[in-house]
Design a protein around this motif. Structure first.
Motif, PDB file in Angstrom:
ATOM      1  N   GLN A  99      20.221   6.682  93.930  1.00 14.79           N
ATOM      2  CA  GLN A  99      20.187   6.170  95.133  1.00 14.79           C
ATOM      3  C   GLN A  99      20.633   6.895  96.360  1.00 14.79           C
ATOM      4  N   VAL A 129      17.158  10.464 104.575  1.00 16.29           N
ATOM      5  CA  VAL A 129      17.189   9.505 105.362  1.00 16.29           C
ATOM      6  C   VAL A 129      18.554   9.253 106.301  1.00 16.29           C
ATOM      7  N   LEU A 133      20.307   6.593 109.987  1.00 11.93           N
ATOM      8  CA  LEU A 133      20.498   4.914 109.716  1.00 11.93           C
ATOM      9  C   LEU A 133      21.900   4.709 109.053  1.00 11.93           C
ATOM     10  N   GLU A 160      21.531   0.396 104.994  1.00 11.58           N
ATOM     11  CA  GLU A 160      20.137   0.366 105.180  1.00 11.58           C
ATOM     12  C   GLU A 160      19.302   1.365 104.479  1.00 11.58           C
ATOM     13  N   PHE A 163      19.039   0.434 100.980  1.00  3.44           N
ATOM     14  CA  PHE A 163      18.130  -0.450 100.844  1.00  3.44           C
ATOM     15  C   PHE A 163      16.561   0.175 100.538  1.00  3.44           C
ATOM     16  N   LEU A 164      16.373   0.908 101.773  1.00  3.65           N
ATOM     17  CA  LEU A 164      15.015   1.763 101.575  1.00  3.65           C
ATOM     18  C   LEU A 164      15.070   2.608 100.454  1.00  3.65           C
ATOM     19  N   ARG A 201      16.404   2.174  97.346  1.00  2.00           N
ATOM     20  CA  ARG A 201      16.327   1.399  96.218  1.00  2.00           C
ATOM     21  C   ARG A 201      14.796   1.048  95.951  1.00  2.00           C
ATOM     22  N   VAL A 202      14.350   0.548  97.422  1.00  2.72           N
ATOM     23  CA  VAL A 202      12.802   0.326  97.439  1.00  2.72           C
ATOM     24  C   VAL A 202      12.092   1.274  96.933  1.00  2.72           C
ATOM     25  N   LYS A 203      12.286   2.591  97.448  1.00  3.10           N
ATOM     26  CA  LYS A 203      11.425   3.865  96.964  1.00  3.10           C
ATOM     27  C   LYS A 203      11.381   3.982  95.570  1.00  3.10           C
ATOM     28  N   SER A 208      12.225   1.854  93.151  1.00  2.00           N
ATOM     29  CA  SER A 208      11.174   0.747  92.600  1.00  2.00           C
ATOM     30  C   SER A 208       9.830   1.071  92.714  1.00  2.00           C
ATOM     31  N   LEU A 209       9.425   1.631  93.838  1.00  2.00           N
ATOM     32  CA  LEU A 209       8.049   1.973  94.080  1.00  2.00           C
ATOM     33  C   LEU A 209       7.557   3.094  93.149  1.00  2.00           C
ATOM     34  N   ALA A 251      19.485   3.211  89.747  1.00  2.00           N
ATOM     35  CA  ALA A 251      19.605   3.509  90.976  1.00  2.00           C
ATOM     36  C   ALA A 251      21.263   4.158  91.075  1.00  2.00           C
ATOM     37  N   ALA A 278      10.913   9.827 100.723  1.00  2.00           N
ATOM     38  CA  ALA A 278      11.992   9.046 101.498  1.00  2.00           C
ATOM     39  C   ALA A 278      11.724   8.903 103.079  1.00  2.00           C
ATOM     40  N   LEU A 279      11.071  10.029 103.690  1.00  2.00           N
ATOM     41  CA  LEU A 279      11.092   9.959 105.041  1.00  2.00           C
ATOM     42  C   LEU A 279       9.700   9.512 105.551  1.00  2.00           C
ATOM     43  N   ASP A 280       8.897   8.965 104.547  1.00  2.00           N
ATOM     44  CA  ASP A 280       7.403   8.687 104.690  1.00  2.00           C
ATOM     45  C   ASP A 280       6.815   9.896 105.531  1.00  2.00           C
ATOM     46  N   ILE A 294       9.003   4.522 109.805  1.00  2.00           N
ATOM     47  CA  ILE A 294      10.656   4.765 109.568  1.00  2.00           C
ATOM     48  C   ILE A 294      11.253   5.310 110.905  1.00  2.00           C
ATOM     49  N   TYR A 347      12.948   2.455 112.381  1.00  6.21           N
ATOM     50  CA  TYR A 347      13.671   1.558 111.518  1.00  6.21           C
ATOM     51  C   TYR A 347      15.122   0.950 112.024  1.00  6.21           C
ATOM     52  N   ASP A 389       4.249   2.057 107.590  1.00  7.93           N
ATOM     53  CA  ASP A 389       4.306   2.724 106.402  1.00  7.93           C
ATOM     54  C   ASP A 389       5.347   2.241 105.214  1.00  7.93           C
ATOM     55  N   ALA A 399       6.726  -3.365  93.846  1.00  4.23           N
ATOM     56  CA  ALA A 399       7.984  -2.512  93.704  1.00  4.23           C
ATOM     57  C   ALA A 399       9.238  -3.739  94.174  1.00  4.23           C
ATOM     58  N   LEU A 403      16.428  -5.560  93.395  1.00  5.63           N
ATOM     59  CA  LEU A 403      16.463  -4.252  93.453  1.00  5.63           C
ATOM     60  C   LEU A 403      18.048  -3.832  93.406  1.00  5.63           C
TER      61      LEU A 403
END
Lengths: 271, 379
Positions: A111, A118, A124, A128, A131-132, A134-136, A138-139, A147, A169-171, B25, B28, B61, B101, B106
């Protein structure tokens, strides 16, 4: 989605990375000589070549980890080597790089690994960013309890996935992947291919994909560049590259594995 | 090209909730703030029962999608997407992937304990670690000795190249620094002695002081401490990064013994070099003392060496006899800490520090015990 593959843009405006006359030398050992290559916006470009043909070296010189001995590399229309450190860091933020062996930070858990860029670049709050992260995670198909694990506790395939999550991570606008599916099980590799296509279509990602995985090559790549004899032998759609008259290319695409991958793709197209 | 510099926003109309603009992002923090504001409003009776309009999203995104799904919930988002045929297929695919996802929870389960309890636990772990460490060290010394004995009678398995290379690295390359440091300390000891002894008119005994201290203690102690800092850390880092890179496992899997392959040459090398460095240290320290005597105390070199001859040679033996003992422990601790490295880069650093601290501690402890022993024996 398939339509994108048919009319891959070829105009000059669409060139994202322009490599001209690149030479890379390590002492006596010449890896690249007068190498030219273009990467277009929104395409997935596969890089293939035998072991030691300089695929990873090419990737490293594009992302600026290796100063080329000669030649120019323009990314987003600018020469990375000529930029100031600040400007360069801004540009590099638009890259996502997945290294061959993951290169996760061993003293951070997954994690934190993904949240790290980020936090550093976007400022951030930690919650936050996590959270991002963990989403990534999971993605890319990692379970939630991964994590909090550290890289040394994970299998090779999981490290690859986590490294992909960090690269995303940074799209980023460009993704550099060095053998992303090596070490993944076939199901995971197929899911990876699908994820790559989805992200490319949704985000307009450009992908520079170094791979030996013929299945990935056939199912995701818009174009394929063959690295051989210190330069790019051919860079075009797969159908064209397959027919290039070169012993290595012939062996590569028409060997038993190449034939199997192509048969698989053709049969799934009929379905 | 849509203007991507403007952050996206939520437009809360009576009949529907519109999601507008750039959900990426880069924005964000601002998007999160809006969602928080919206959520507090929703808490005040504004139930999220209106239809949701996603058609005004310009860019989206994975970060933006994650925020939206977090706001609406997975089921609500899926329902919204089912009612929005105008959603471009690429965006739908992205949202679908993100939904997949985020379907499973999570947040990993964490088991945190209170601070005082954690402190207690840590203290307990430290104490237990200390005993475990001593136990491990004893076991490891046993391993080294058994490997030594089994190899002693088989000259074909002596790894001379590795041994000589280690001797050069640990010994030969360290001669300069050992000589310089002991020379300086020798001069300092002579100065101190001269200052104190002057009050008794016994400056001539400065020579004895320098000779005694360097032959019995300082020569071997300084050389050992330098090697502990210089060589134990190198052993730990070398073996540790091999361990992290699974090279030790590879050696084992090839049916070889890592103790014989990696540890023996290192321990033997340091066993050879520390006595030599001790000798160098003694000479150089006495030389430093001699120089001070010559320059400030008007004791000529001839006089200095005449007095030196009277100092009993058994002090030299006493000093030198400690060198192999120190060397063995420094080598064993350095190598053992290397084997204890696990995975991470941080672990290599931790164990390198630990090996230096432990070996210096061990050297001083053994020296104190040896001093007591020699005193009792009257040597």
């Amino acid at each position: 989605m398939v339509s994108l593959r048919e009319d891959t843009p070829r105009g000059d405006d669409h060139v994202l990375i322009r490599i001209r006359d690149l030479c890379n030398r390590f002492g006596e050992h010449v890896v690249h000589e007068h190498l030219d290559l273009d990467v277009y916006r929104g395409e997935i470009l596969g890089i293939v070549g035998g072991s030691g043909s300089g695929k990873s070296v090419l990737l490293r010189s594009i992302v600026g980890l290796l100063r080329p001995s000669a030649g120019s590399i323009d990314v987003f229309g600018e020469d990375l080597q000529a930029l100031s450190t600040r400007r360069r860091s801004l540009l590099e933020r638009r890259f996502g790089v997945l290294f061959q062996r993951g290169a996760l930070f061993s003293s951070l858990n997954l994690q934190e690994n993904v949240a790290f860029p980020v936090l550093e670049h976007l400022g951030l709050a930690r919650a936050e960013a996590e959270f991002l992260a963990r989403v990534k995670l999971s993605l890319v198909g990692l379970p939630a309890n991964a994590a909090l694990q550290y890289p040394s506790e994970l299998s090779g395939g999981m490290i690859k996935r986590a490294a992909l999550a960090r690269a995303l991570a940074l799209d980023p606008e460009v993704l550099f992947l060095d053998e992303p599916t090596a070490g993944l099980d076939p199901i995971g590799a197929a899911a990876f291919d699908q994820l790559l296509l989805t992200l490319r279509d949704a985000l307009g990602l450009s992908v520079f994909l170094v791979t030996h995985d013929l299945d990935t090559l056939y199912s995701t790549c818009d174009r394929v560049a063959v690295l051989s004899q210190r330069r790019v032998l051919a860079a075009d759609r797969l159908e064209v590259v397959e027919k290039v008259d070169d012993p290595w290319v012939r062996d590569y695409f028409n060997g038993p594995r190449g034939r199997a991958a192509r048969r698989h793709i053709n049969s799934s197209k009929v379905d | 090209m849509p203007n991507t510099r403007q952050a996206g926003r939520l437009d809360d109309r009576p009949d529907s909730l519109h999601v507008i603009g750039n959900w990426t992002i880069t924005h964000y923090a601002r998007l999160q703030a809006q969602i928080d504001a919206f959520k507090t409003q929703a808490g005040n009776g504004h139930e999220l029962d209106r239809s949701i309009d996603l058609s005004a999203i310009e860019t989206l995104d994975t970060a933006g999608a994650a925020l939206l799904i977090d706001l609406l919930g997975v089921e609500r988002m899926a329902a919204t997407m089912a009612q929005a045929p105008e959603l471009p297929p690429a965006r739908r695919a992205l949202l679908d992937t993100m939904l997949q996802a985020m379907e499973t929870p999570l947040t990993p389960k964490s088991h945190e304990i209170s601070k005082p309890l954690a402190f207690l636990a840590q203290t307990g772990e430290r104490v237990e670690d200390f005993w475990k460490q001593q136990h491990l060290l004893l076991g490891f010394i046993g391993l080294i000795l058994s490997a030594l004995v089994t190899n002693l009678l088989r000259p074909r398995r002596w790894r001379m190249t590795a041994l000589v290379a280690q001797i050069q690295q640990t010994g030969f390359n360290a001669i300069g620094i050992v000589a310089l440091l002991t020379f300086l300390i020798g001069a300092v000891v002579a100065f101190l002695g001269a200052t104190v002894l002057q009050n008794f008119g016994a400056t001539i005994y400065t020579v004895n002081l320098v000779a005694f201290s360097f032959l019995r203690e300082f020569g071997v102690l300084l050389a050992a401490i330098l090697l502990a800092g210089r060589t134990a850390s190198a052993f730990t880092a070398q073996i540790g990064s091999m361990k992290a890179n699974e090279e030790i496992d590879a050696i084992r899997a090839l049916g070889l013994n890592p103790v014989e392959l990696l540890v023996l040459p290192r321990v033997l090398a340091i066993l050879v070099t520390l006595p030599i460095l001790t000798f160098v240290g003694m000479l150089s320290g006495i030389l430093g003392g001699a120089l001070v005597c010559l320059l400030t105390l008007d004791i000529s070199a001839l006089q200095f060496f005449t007095i030196l001859q009277d100092v009993a040679p058994h002090h030299f033996i006493v000093g030198l006899s400690k060198a192999p003992l120190f060397a063995f422990f420094i080598g064993a601790i350095g190598c053992l800490e290397g084997f204890k490295v696990s995975g991470s880069a941080q672990s290599v650093g931790e164990h390198t520090t630990s090996s230096v601290v432990q070996s210096i501690f061990m050297v001083i402890l053994l020296d104190a015990m040896a001093a007591l022993f020699f005193m009792e024996m009257g040597w």
